[in-house]
Design an enzyme around this catalytic site. Structure first.
Site, short mmCIF file in Angstrom:
data_model
loop_
_atom_site.label_atom_id
_atom_site.label_comp_id
_atom_site.label_asym_id
_atom_site.label_seq_id
_atom_site.Cartn_x
_atom_site.Cartn_y
_atom_site.Cartn_z
N ASP A 37 0.84 -1.20 0.00
CA ASP A 37 0.00 0.00 0.00
C ASP A 37 0.87 1.25 0.00
O ASP A 37 0.56 2.24 -0.65
CB ASP A 37 -0.90 0.02 1.24
CG ASP A 37 -1.98 -1.04 1.13
OD1 ASP A 37 -2.01 -1.76 0.11
OD2 ASP A 37 -2.80 -1.14 2.07
N ALA A 38 1.98 1.18 0.74
CA ALA A 38 2.85 2.36 0.85
C ALA A 38 3.46 2.70 -0.51
O ALA A 38 3.52 3.87 -0.91
CB ALA A 38 3.95 2.11 1.87
N LEU A 87 -35.69 -9.82 -15.80
CA LEU A 87 -35.72 -11.28 -15.86
C LEU A 87 -37.04 -11.82 -15.32
O LEU A 87 -37.58 -11.28 -14.35
CB LEU A 87 -34.60 -11.86 -15.00
CG LEU A 87 -33.17 -11.70 -15.49
CD1 LEU A 87 -32.20 -12.07 -14.39
CD2 LEU A 87 -32.94 -12.58 -16.72
N LYS A 119 -27.07 -14.32 -8.36
CA LYS A 119 -27.82 -13.08 -8.59
C LYS A 119 -27.65 -12.19 -7.37
O LYS A 119 -28.30 -12.36 -6.35
CB LYS A 119 -29.30 -13.39 -8.81
CG LYS A 119 -30.10 -12.16 -9.22
CD LYS A 119 -31.50 -12.56 -9.68
CE LYS A 119 -32.26 -11.38 -10.26
NZ LYS A 119 -32.44 -10.27 -9.34
N CYS A 411 -34.04 -7.80 37.52
CA CYS A 411 -34.22 -9.09 36.86
C CYS A 411 -35.66 -9.56 37.02
O CYS A 411 -36.17 -9.64 38.14
CB CYS A 411 -33.26 -10.12 37.47
SG CYS A 411 -33.52 -11.78 36.84
N CYS A 414 -35.50 -12.91 39.40
CA CYS A 414 -35.14 -12.91 40.82
C CYS A 414 -35.23 -11.54 41.47
O CYS A 414 -35.09 -11.42 42.68
CB CYS A 414 -33.73 -13.48 41.01
SG CYS A 414 -32.45 -12.36 40.40
S1 IVH Z 1 -28.76 -10.36 -16.72
C1 IVH Z 1 -31.18 -10.70 -19.64
N1 IVH Z 1 -27.14 -11.27 -14.89
O1 IVH Z 1 -31.17 -8.86 -11.97
C2 IVH Z 1 -30.54 -9.59 -19.01
N2 IVH Z 1 -28.84 -9.75 -14.22
O2 IVH Z 1 -34.06 -9.07 -12.74
C3 IVH Z 1 -31.02 -9.35 -17.63
N3 IVH Z 1 -28.81 -9.20 -11.84
O3 IVH Z 1 -31.66 -5.76 -13.52
C4 IVH Z 1 -29.94 -9.07 -16.69
N4 IVH Z 1 -27.08 -10.44 -11.32
O4 IVH Z 1 -29.91 -5.95 -11.65
C5 IVH Z 1 -28.19 -10.47 -15.14
N5 IVH Z 1 -25.62 -12.14 -13.38
C6 IVH Z 1 -26.66 -11.36 -13.65
C7 IVH Z 1 -27.31 -10.59 -12.63
C8 IVH Z 1 -28.40 -9.80 -12.96
C9 IVH Z 1 -27.99 -9.60 -10.85
C10 IVH Z 1 -29.95 -8.26 -11.65
C11 IVH Z 1 -29.88 -7.04 -12.53
C12 IVH Z 1 -31.12 -7.04 -13.35
C13 IVH Z 1 -32.01 -7.91 -12.55
C14 IVH Z 1 -33.00 -8.59 -13.47
#
Ligand code: IVH
Length: 683
Positions: A37-38, A87, A119, A411, A414
């Site tokens: 770091d230094a 999704l 996710k 308590c 007691c």
């Molecule tokens: S792909 C098809 N990959 O999930 C494209 N999303 O519900 C859609 N997310 O808005 C996104 N990890 O915030 C993708 N490995 C991942 C993800 C991911 C988290 C979140 C992202 C997205 C949401 C969709």
């Protein structure tokens, strides 16, 4: 200044920027720094100085500019060139199969390759690099338009300001900005200290940190990012496989999640997705599911999207772990060492399919720090095996006329005064188990529990019955119980009385470390008990040691030492010890020479994976109490590798070395045998 000099300085500045970015990459992306770091600070310092002396050399790409300029008035709006999709969710393995069936209807039944990505519950961002330089960073927004958070994203250390390798002239990449659990907890602790409202979860904290008009605040939060998708790439032919695209992201210096997996066939997808539900707790950040993507990008294009949801990907979501509900009342439990443990009585709420009515509030200091009040709407978390806990109040929903919580002054069991020792988070009943029924009740259960004296049949009900009947006033009284006395208890038959007496008698043979643990000395758990006995040889010798001698034992600090000394100095405890000695419990030096009390002396254990019948800490404590050593790494010296569910990489290493393996049943058998004095099995 001479032209020559200015050229040399420009070159030096560029060299410094290259070096610093390289070391940033080693440190923040690869997690493998090459300099201290230094040394890093020195490079930064020199660059800052040169830029200050020659403002004409300043550049927004310079690593000195990451800390963030002054506050923004408002975020600009960025139109996404390609929409950021969301999704569809699947909440069960069946829903994953249904997804597979829908896909098969469109492209025919075949075995596909899939990429699984944890996710992370953070927030999606889109970063555009032009000629390899970070040009714009935007939030997802409504998927079509996001907020321009470039200034803030620049402060994230794992975001390269310039790409490596040979990126397309214009490329847009997508990823998730998040905070680790540790960072989230630290930020919340600071906010609680400052009287600011707490963030409900790491996602909100990450969003709150990124959408800051003052980038200096963003810079102070340890945000991180994983990239998971290439959006738009001008004039470039991308690989057909998504997995290869992840490789490409990495080649450009962008951080991808090392936990990503490539699997074949929907069965393997389901197996891996379900396994993540258990593995999630080992990650340093929260995930709420796994994203499953069909690897073949030609198929992705063919499948397309319905509205905003692609058909080629799905989120397998875990059962939720948090919910909000009303806190009806705060009550306290008195622990075996007198600790006052506040808990919340809740309006029943279902979290991930389990109805929660009670949740722990940890300790008095925590309740005060978070300002949790009766009547509040609170966020409750239940994850895995841990006891549900109250995370904090939802201040916007606080009804009028609530009052800050006050710990009871006496308590409830007691009536003795409650006291909070200076510097401790816990408050304590000032009585001891002899004078406080709640303490004695908890102590009896603890004394009889498996890691301690392991007295079968002595649980909640019997402990309460023995206290009610006035048969037991301290743990040593257990050894004076007679069959006649037991038969007078409710629902106690001949057979159960005999069984209980037999298991009480058997408990006299437990190793001294388990007895020491069972005594319920404040701050002395199984592991500390084993260390103390290793150091002093017997409970009698320990009772003669000075506070300084005790504090000198490895892993035993001054707090433990003071507590141990105080316990032995209490005359009532000396009486208990005398009674235990008279009953034949192992207080003095163990009679047999050498390893008599240490049947596993000289044996080295390593544990991998999850055990079902006890925690890993408990297994380690029991092994250590028998004289074994327990370590984290498998080596040629390892006697046994204990293999639980979902073992880690240690198993591979053990197999390579030919280390003997022991499953959980084997471990239990070995512990039983050793604890009951049978000669230790040898490998
Ligand atoms: S792909 C098809 N990959 O999930 C494209 N999303 O519900 C859609 N997310 O808005 C996104 N990890 O915030 C993708 N490995 C991942 C993800 C991911 C988290 C979140 C992202 C997205 C949401 C969709």
């Amino acid at each position: 200044m001479v032209m020559q000099d200015l050229l040399a300085i420009r070159e030096r500045v560029e060299e410094l920027r290259r070096q610093i970015e390289y070391h940033n990459y080693r440190y923040y992306v690869l997690d493998a720094p090459e300099i201290s770091d230094a040394e890093y600070d020195q490079l930064m310092e020199e660059l800052r100085r040169l830029e200050a002396e020659h403002p004409e050399l300043q550049s927004p790409e310079s690593p000195t500019q990451r800390v963030g300029a002054g506050p923004l008035e408002a975020f600009g709006i960025v139109e996404h060139r390609l929409p950021l999709l969301s999704l569809a969710n699947a909440f069960s393995p069946e829903a994953l199969r249904a997804w597979h069936a829908r896909v098969a209807r469109l492209i025919g039944e075949r075995t596909l390759r899939y990429v699984l990505e944890p996710k992370i519950d953070g927030l999606a961002v889109s970063l555009t690099y032009e000629q390899g330089r970070l040009a714009v960073a935007a939030t997802r927004g409504d998927g079509l338009h996001g907020e321009n958070v470039t200034a803030n994203v620049r402060t994230i250390r794992s975001v390269p300001l310039t790409l490596q390798g040979d990126p397309p002239p214009v490329v847009e990449v997508r990823g998730e900005v998040y905070l680790s659990r540790a960072a989230f907890e630290r930020i919340n602790a600071e906010r609680a200290e400052a009287g600011q409202p707490l963030f409900a979860n790491p996602r909100n904290a990450a969003a709150g940190s990124l959408r800051q008009l003052d980038p200096r605040i963003t810079a102070s939060r340890p945000l991180d990012i994983f990239f998971y998708q290439i959006g738009y790439a001008e004039g470039a032919v991308l690989p057909r496989s998504h997995w290869d695209c992840l490789d490409l992201l990495r080649a450009w210096g962008l951080r991808t999640n090392p936990e990503n997996q490539l699997v074949e066939g929907i069965d393997a997808v389901i197996e891996a997705a379900v396994a993540w539900e258990h593995r999630r707790e080992r990650l340093p950040y929260d995930i709420d599911g796994v994203v499953i993507k069909i690897d073949d990008r030609d198929l992705q294009a063919e499948l397309g999207a319905v509205g905003r949801e692609p058909r080629w990907a799905i989120a397998y979501k875990f059962a939720p772990t948090q919910a909000t509900t009303r806190l009806l009342k705060i009550e306290v439990n008195i622990g075996r060492t007198g600790s006052v443990n506040p808990y919340a009585v809740l309006e029943p709420v279902s979290i991930g399919g389990v109805v929660v009515k009670l949740a722990t509030l940890h300790n008095a200091q925590d309740v005060r720090r978070k300002d949790i009040r009766e009547g509040d709407t609170v966020i409750v978390q239940r994850a895995g095996e841990v006891i549900p806990q109250v995370i904090g109040p939802v201040l916007s929903k606080r009804p009028p006329n609530t009052r800050p919580y006050e710990l009871p002054t006496h308590c409830p069991s007691c009536g003795a005064p409650i006291e909070q020792p200076p510097g401790e988070a816990m408050a304590y009943c000032t009585n001891n188990p002899a004078g406080c029924r709640a303490q004695l009740f908890e102590l009896l259960k603890h004394f009889a529990s498996r890691p301690c004296l392991e007295i079968d049949g002595l649980g909640e009900k019997l402990a309460a019955a023995l206290l009610d009947a006035g048969l037991v006033h301290d743990v040593a009284d257990l050894y004076a119980l007679t069959k006649e006395q037991l038969l007078r208890l409710d629902r106690m038959g001949d057979k159960s009385a005999e069984n209980l007496l037999a298991s009480i008698a058997r408990s006299k043979q437990r190793p001294p470390a388990r007895l020491l643990h069972g005594l319920g000395i404040r701050h002395v758990g199984g592991e500390t008990a084993a260390r103390l006995l290793d150091a002093f040889g017997s409970i009698d010798a320990l009772s003669q040691a000075t506070e300084a001698e005790i504090a000198a034992v490895e892993g035993v600090g001054p707090t433990i030492a003071r507590s141990v000394r105080q316990w032995f100095d209490e005359p009532r405890n000396q009486t208990v010890l005398a009674k235990l000695r008279a009953a034949g419990l192992p207080l003095g030096p163990t009679a047999t020479s050498g390893t008599g009390g240490q049947p596993l002396a000289g044996q080295a254990f390593v544990i991998t994976g999850r055990l079902e019948s006890m925690s890993r800490a408990e297994a380690e404590a029991r092994l250590r109490a028998l004289g074994a050593t327990v370590s984290d790494t498998v080596s040629k010296k390892t006697t046994y590798l204990v293999v639980g569910a979902e073992p880690g990489s240690k198993l591979k290493k053990a197999q390579a070395l030919g280390t003997p393996l022991l499953d959980e049943a084997g471990l239990l058998a070995l512990l039983e045998a050793a604890e009951h004095g049978a000669p230790a099995a040898s490998a």
